[in-house]
Design a protein around this motif. Structure first.
Motif, PDB file in Angstrom:
ATOM      1  N   ASP A  70      -2.947  -0.057  13.018  1.00 16.10           N
ATOM      2  CA  ASP A  70      -1.722  -0.843  12.886  1.00 16.10           C
ATOM      3  C   ASP A  70      -2.138  -2.306  12.750  1.00 16.10           C
ATOM      4  OD1 ASP A  70       0.552  -2.498  13.567  1.00 16.10           O
ATOM      5  OD2 ASP A  70       1.515  -0.722  14.422  1.00 16.10           O
ATOM      6  N   ARG A 104      -0.348  -5.031  12.344  1.00 13.29           N
ATOM      7  CA  ARG A 104       0.593  -6.066  12.773  1.00 13.29           C
ATOM      8  C   ARG A 104       0.100  -6.786  14.033  1.00 13.29           C
ATOM      9  NH1 ARG A 104       5.704  -2.866  14.034  1.00 13.29           N
ATOM     10  NH2 ARG A 104       4.065  -1.549  14.916  1.00 13.29           N
ATOM     11  N   TYR A 106       3.185  -4.319  17.749  1.00 12.54           N
ATOM     12  CA  TYR A 106       2.647  -2.986  18.024  1.00 12.54           C
ATOM     13  C   TYR A 106       3.158  -2.471  19.370  1.00 12.54           C
ATOM     14  CZ  TYR A 106      -0.859   0.502  19.436  1.00 12.54           C
ATOM     15  OH  TYR A 106      -1.487   1.634  19.894  1.00 12.54           O
ATOM     16  N   HIS A 120       5.314   1.363  17.627  1.00 13.37           N
ATOM     17  CA  HIS A 120       4.328   1.750  16.621  1.00 13.37           C
ATOM     18  C   HIS A 120       4.354   3.253  16.373  1.00 13.37           C
ATOM     19  CE1 HIS A 120       2.168   1.965  20.561  1.00 13.37           C
ATOM     20  NE2 HIS A 120       1.667   3.080  20.049  1.00 13.37           N
ATOM     21  N   ALA A 180      -1.323   5.585  16.655  1.00 18.90           N
ATOM     22  CA  ALA A 180      -1.942   4.460  15.952  1.00 18.90           C
ATOM     23  C   ALA A 180      -2.638   3.521  16.934  1.00 18.90           C
ATOM     24  CB  ALA A 180      -0.898   3.691  15.158  1.00 18.90           C
ATOM     25  N   SER A 239      -3.948  -0.419  17.697  1.00 18.18           N
ATOM     26  CA  SER A 239      -3.646  -1.802  17.344  1.00 18.18           C
ATOM     27  C   SER A 239      -4.884  -2.499  16.798  1.00 18.18           C
ATOM     28  CB  SER A 239      -3.128  -2.558  18.566  1.00 18.18           C
ATOM     29  OG  SER A 239      -2.798  -3.898  18.231  1.00 18.18           O
ATOM     30  N   TYR A 290      -1.619   0.732   8.263  1.00 13.55           N
ATOM     31  CA  TYR A 290      -0.249   0.365   7.929  1.00 13.55           C
ATOM     32  C   TYR A 290       0.064  -0.949   8.615  1.00 13.55           C
ATOM     33  CZ  TYR A 290       1.527   1.708  12.588  1.00 13.55           C
ATOM     34  OH  TYR A 290       1.772   1.773  13.938  1.00 13.55           O
ATOM     35  N   CYS A 291       1.179  -1.552   8.242  1.00 14.86           N
ATOM     36  CA  CYS A 291       1.641  -2.788   8.879  1.00 14.86           C
ATOM     37  C   CYS A 291       3.160  -2.710   8.938  1.00 14.86           C
ATOM     38  CB  CYS A 291       1.140  -4.008   8.099  1.00 14.86           C
ATOM     39  SG  CYS A 291       1.619  -3.996   6.354  1.00 14.86           S
ATOM     40  N   ALA A 306      -1.399  -4.748   5.620  1.00 15.90           N
ATOM     41  CA  ALA A 306      -2.299  -3.592   5.739  1.00 15.90           C
ATOM     42  C   ALA A 306      -3.342  -3.607   4.625  1.00 15.90           C
ATOM     43  CB  ALA A 306      -1.513  -2.288   5.710  1.00 15.90           C
ATOM     44  N   SER A 310       4.738   1.928   5.401  1.00  9.82           N
ATOM     45  CA  SER A 310       4.394   1.362   6.701  1.00  9.82           C
ATOM     46  C   SER A 310       5.526   1.509   7.722  1.00  9.82           C
ATOM     47  CB  SER A 310       3.947  -0.087   6.527  1.00  9.82           C
ATOM     48  OG  SER A 310       2.635  -0.131   5.985  1.00  9.82           O
ATOM     49  N   PHE A 311       5.553   0.614   8.729  1.00 13.60           N
ATOM     50  CA  PHE A 311       6.484   0.811   9.830  1.00 13.60           C
ATOM     51  C   PHE A 311       7.936   0.604   9.405  1.00 13.60           C
ATOM     52  CE2 PHE A 311       8.463  -0.185  13.982  1.00 13.60           C
ATOM     53  CZ  PHE A 311       8.093   0.966  14.659  1.00 13.60           C
TER      54      PHE A 311
END
Length: 279
Positions: free
Chosen positions: A170, A172, A177, A190, A194, A196, A233-234, A240, A260-261
């Motif tokens: 992740d 971000r 997260y 998140h 995943a 961080s 992902y972000c 990402a 992504s998220f």
């Protein structure tokens, strides 16, 4: 395949007259004024690329906030930026390559190999005392042919199971997260499983990528090495791409979850984890 070009190498190309397509991709979450920043000052010869309209389709809850555009749209945009077959393309921004990496990834995915990130971006160019220019610049239309499928991608179904056999990163900020804040997406937290790995950890204090060995050590601490199935992902598939560039510098291939998220959190049937643990 090299990922980065430094300021001295770019300046040498420009001053020696080597054909270089230079693209300014200034954009940041919460700052919609990239074009105004470009018009105020940019590296001479750079063409502005508008990330929300040229590197993404309109937001779609089923595909995320910045869905990837179709191949034909990207090809039209790339020709408009002046890219021809065989060109060297260098992309930069003023945010540690976090937005320029989107363009880098898309061109690599499109089968275009000679695309680089300017390491350190505009700040490094400015710091070297090199000239800047104001106003709008345009290139003669290019003739590049765009394809698809040059980089690995995963969908939400794959993301859901990825942690069972690999590492899902992740990209971000840590507080997003952990679910402490969520400024744009419908749920905070998140994807379960995943790990961080904020993109800021890929850079030194000057906004340049860490050396390859330091990046390898960073990712090793997160459970990643060249033999690990890795995906990233972000929030919307932009930063990402920066994570994937850092992984490539470290010698690690990783897949992107484009939606992504923002895609994941819009689907109420998909669980969301909070806290510092993968969950």
């Amino acid at each position: 395949m090299a990922t980065l070009m430094d300021v001295s190498a770019l300046n040498a190309r420009i001053t020696s007259g080597q054909r270089t397509v230079l693209l300014d991709v200034r954009w940041a979450l919460g700052d919609p004024d990239g074009r105004a920043h470009y018009l105020r000052e940019h590296i001479p010869g750079a063409v502005y690329v508008d990330l929300p309209t040229e590197l993404a389709e309109p937001a779609d809850p089923a595909r995320g906030r910045h869905p990837l555009p179709p191949t034909e749209k990207l090809q039209e945009a790339a020709r408009g930026w002046g890219i021809c077959e065989g060109d060297v393309v260098v992309a930069y921004d003023d945010a540690g390559s976090t937005s320029a990496a989107r363009l880098w990834w898309m061109l690599r995915n499109a089968g275009f190999g000679s695309v680089y990130l300017l390491d350190g971006g505009l700040a490094a160019w400015r710091g070297a005392g090199l000239p800047l220019k104001e106003g709008l610049e345009q290139s003669a239309p290019g003739d590049v042919t765009i394809t698809d499928g040059g980089m690995p991608v995963i969908d939400a179904a794959k993301a859901a199971e990825w942690a069972a056999y690999g590492v899902l990163l992740d990209a971000r900020a840590g507080e997003r997260y952990r679910g402490e804040i969520e400024p744009v997406d419908p749920r905070a937290g998140h994807i379960p499983g995943a790990v961080s790995a904020p993109t800021t950890g890929n850079l030194d204090d000057g906004g340049r990528f860490l050396p390859a060995e330091e990046l390898r050590l960073r990712f090793a601490r997160l459970g990643v090495n060249a033999a690990t199935p890795t995906a990233a992902y972000c929030g919307s598939g932009v930063t990402a791409a920066h994570e994937i560039a850092a992984l490539e510098i470290a010698g690690i291939t990783a897949a992107l979850f484009p939606g992504s998220f923002s895609e994941w959190s819009n689907d109420a049937s998909r669980p969301v984890a909070t806290g510092a643990a993968p969950g």
